[in-house]
Scaffold this motif. Structure first.
Motif, short mmCIF file in Angstrom:
data_model
loop_
_atom_site.label_atom_id
_atom_site.label_comp_id
_atom_site.label_asym_id
_atom_site.label_seq_id
_atom_site.Cartn_x
_atom_site.Cartn_y
_atom_site.Cartn_z
N THR A 21 0.86 -1.17 -0.01
CA THR A 21 -0.09 -0.04 -0.04
C THR A 21 0.65 1.34 0.03
N LEU A 22 2.17 1.07 -0.59
CA LEU A 22 3.02 2.41 -0.60
C LEU A 22 3.25 2.82 0.77
N GLN A 23 2.76 4.28 0.81
CA GLN A 23 3.18 4.76 2.43
C GLN A 23 2.15 4.35 3.22
N GLY A 24 0.96 3.78 2.85
CA GLY A 24 -0.31 3.56 3.75
C GLY A 24 -1.32 3.97 2.75
N THR A 25 -2.61 4.07 3.49
CA THR A 25 -3.78 4.42 2.91
C THR A 25 -4.35 5.72 3.11
N ASN A 26 -4.25 6.53 2.12
CA ASN A 26 -4.83 8.00 2.14
C ASN A 26 -6.25 8.06 2.55
N THR A 27 -6.65 8.87 3.40
CA THR A 27 -8.20 9.20 3.62
C THR A 27 -8.11 10.75 3.54
N TYR A 28 -9.62 11.00 3.14
CA TYR A 28 -9.82 12.39 3.12
C TYR A 28 -10.95 12.96 3.82
N LEU A 29 -10.82 14.02 4.49
CA LEU A 29 -12.02 14.75 5.05
C LEU A 29 -12.48 15.93 4.07
N ILE A 30 -13.59 15.71 3.52
CA ILE A 30 -14.36 16.69 2.32
C ILE A 30 -15.31 17.56 2.66
N GLY A 31 -15.17 18.71 2.05
CA GLY A 31 -16.06 19.72 2.37
C GLY A 31 -15.56 20.89 3.36
N LYS A 38 -19.79 19.67 9.44
CA LYS A 38 -19.90 18.10 9.05
C LYS A 38 -19.29 17.92 7.75
N ARG A 39 -18.28 17.09 7.88
CA ARG A 39 -17.46 16.55 6.69
C ARG A 39 -17.79 15.05 6.25
N ILE A 40 -17.45 14.63 4.95
CA ILE A 40 -17.37 13.44 4.64
C ILE A 40 -15.94 12.89 4.75
N LEU A 41 -15.83 11.74 5.40
CA LEU A 41 -14.67 11.09 5.63
C LEU A 41 -14.51 9.89 4.45
N LEU A 42 -13.68 9.99 3.46
CA LEU A 42 -13.44 9.14 2.38
C LEU A 42 -12.51 8.02 2.81
N ASP A 43 -12.80 6.77 2.73
CA ASP A 43 -12.05 5.54 3.41
C ASP A 43 -11.56 5.94 4.94
N THR A 44 -11.22 4.66 5.50
CA THR A 44 -10.79 4.78 6.96
C THR A 44 -9.67 4.23 7.30
N GLY A 45 -8.76 3.57 6.32
CA GLY A 45 -7.41 3.11 6.60
C GLY A 45 -7.74 1.84 7.29
N GLU A 46 -6.48 1.19 7.65
CA GLU A 46 -6.66 -0.39 8.30
C GLU A 46 -7.21 -0.18 9.82
N LYS A 47 -7.46 -1.36 10.18
CA LYS A 47 -7.77 -1.73 11.36
C LYS A 47 -6.53 -1.59 12.45
N ASN A 48 -6.88 -1.26 13.67
CA ASN A 48 -5.92 -1.13 14.62
C ASN A 48 -4.51 -0.27 14.50
N VAL A 49 -4.88 0.97 13.92
CA VAL A 49 -3.91 1.89 13.66
C VAL A 49 -4.13 2.93 14.46
N PRO A 50 -3.82 3.00 15.97
CA PRO A 50 -4.13 3.81 16.96
C PRO A 50 -3.60 5.61 16.55
N GLN A 51 -2.43 5.51 15.94
CA GLN A 51 -1.85 6.61 15.60
C GLN A 51 -2.70 7.60 14.67
N TYR A 52 -3.33 6.61 13.67
CA TYR A 52 -4.25 7.44 12.78
C TYR A 52 -5.53 7.80 13.33
N ILE A 53 -6.32 7.21 14.37
CA ILE A 53 -7.31 7.37 15.16
C ILE A 53 -6.94 8.64 15.83
N ALA A 54 -5.79 8.60 16.59
CA ALA A 54 -5.44 9.63 17.43
C ALA A 54 -5.26 11.11 16.64
N ASN A 55 -4.68 11.04 15.63
CA ASN A 55 -4.54 12.32 14.50
C ASN A 55 -5.78 12.81 14.05
#
Length: 182
Positions: free
Chosen positions: A2-12, A16-33
Motif C-alpha cells: 500500500t505504498l506509504q499507507g492508505t490515504n483518507t480524506y476529510l471533504i467539505g 460536518k465533513r465526509i470522510l473518504l475511506d478509513t484506513g486499516e484496522k488497529n492503527v491507533p496513531q491514525y485514530i489519534a490524528n
C-alpha cells in the motif's frame, strides 16, 4: 503493498465533513490524528464513504464509528459476488448508486462505479474542483492490481472522459493531471 499507507480524506468546508475511506484496522496513531484534527477544527464526520471493500480502506470503520462518529452514516457500493460482511454486524451500510451525488457544505461528490480493481470499486468526482478521488483505480505511483482486466480498462477509459484536473489517490502522492489541461 500500500505504498506509504492508505490515504483518507476529510471533504467539505463546513462543520460536518465526509470522510473518504478509513484506513486499516488497529492503527491507533491514525485514530489519534483524526481525533485531534476533528477537535482542533471543531469538525464532525457526517458520512463515511468507502471506495471499496479491501481492509486497508474499510478497516478503521469500527473504531471511527464507535469512538469518533457514532451518528455518521456509512456508505459504499454493493458487492456483486457476496455480502458486505467485512464490517461489524452493528454498522448499517447505505448502498451507493452509480451517478449518485453525495453532498456536504462546500462539496458535491458524484459516485462513479469503476469495477476492475474490485467489483464494488467507485471513484468520486468533486464538482467544485474538477478533482477525482480515485481509490485504488489510479495510484499516486506504481500500478494498481485488479480482479478483472477488461472491467479495469473500461473503468480507466471512463475516468479519461471525466478529464479531472487533479487526482487524489487511495495510495501515494496527489497527481496533477496535465493531459487534459495545458
Amino acid at each position: 503493498m500500500t505504498l506509504q499507507g492508505t490515504n483518507t480524506y476529510l471533504i467539505g468546508t463546513g462543520r460536518k465533513r465526509i470522510l473518504l475511506d478509513t484506513g486499516e484496522k488497529n492503527v491507533p496513531q491514525y485514530i489519534a490524528n483524526l481525533k485531534k484534527v476533528l477537535l482542533e477544527e471543531q469538525l464532525e464526520i457526517g458520512k463515511i464513504v468507502l471506495t471499496h471493500w479491501h481492509g486497508d480502506h474499510v478497516g478503521g470503520v469500527e473504531e471511527i464509528f464507535n469512538n469518533l462518529s457514532p451518528t455518521a452514516s456509512v456508505c459504499k457500493y454493493r458487492r456483486k459476488e457476496k455480502a458486505d460482511d467485512f464490517l461489524p454486524s452493528g454498522i448499517h451500510i447505505d448502498y451507493l448508486n452509480d451517478g449518485e451525488d453525495i453532498t456536504t457544505e462546500g462539496a458535491t461528490l458524484r459516485v462513479v462505479h469503476t469495477p476492475g480493481h474490485t467489483t464494488d470499486h467507485v471513484v468520486l468526482t468533486l464538482a467544485e474542483e474538477n478533482a477525482l478521488f480515485s481509490g485504488d483505480c489510479i495510484l499516486g505511483e506504481g500500478t494498481a492490481v485488479f480482479e478483472d482486466l477488461h472491467d479495469y480498462m473500461k473503468s480507466l477509459s471512463q475516468i479519461l472522459e471525466l478529464k479531472p484536473k487533479v487526482i487524489y489517490p487511495g495510495h501515494g502522492p496527489v497527481v496533477e493531471v496535465k493531459l487534459f489541461h495545458p
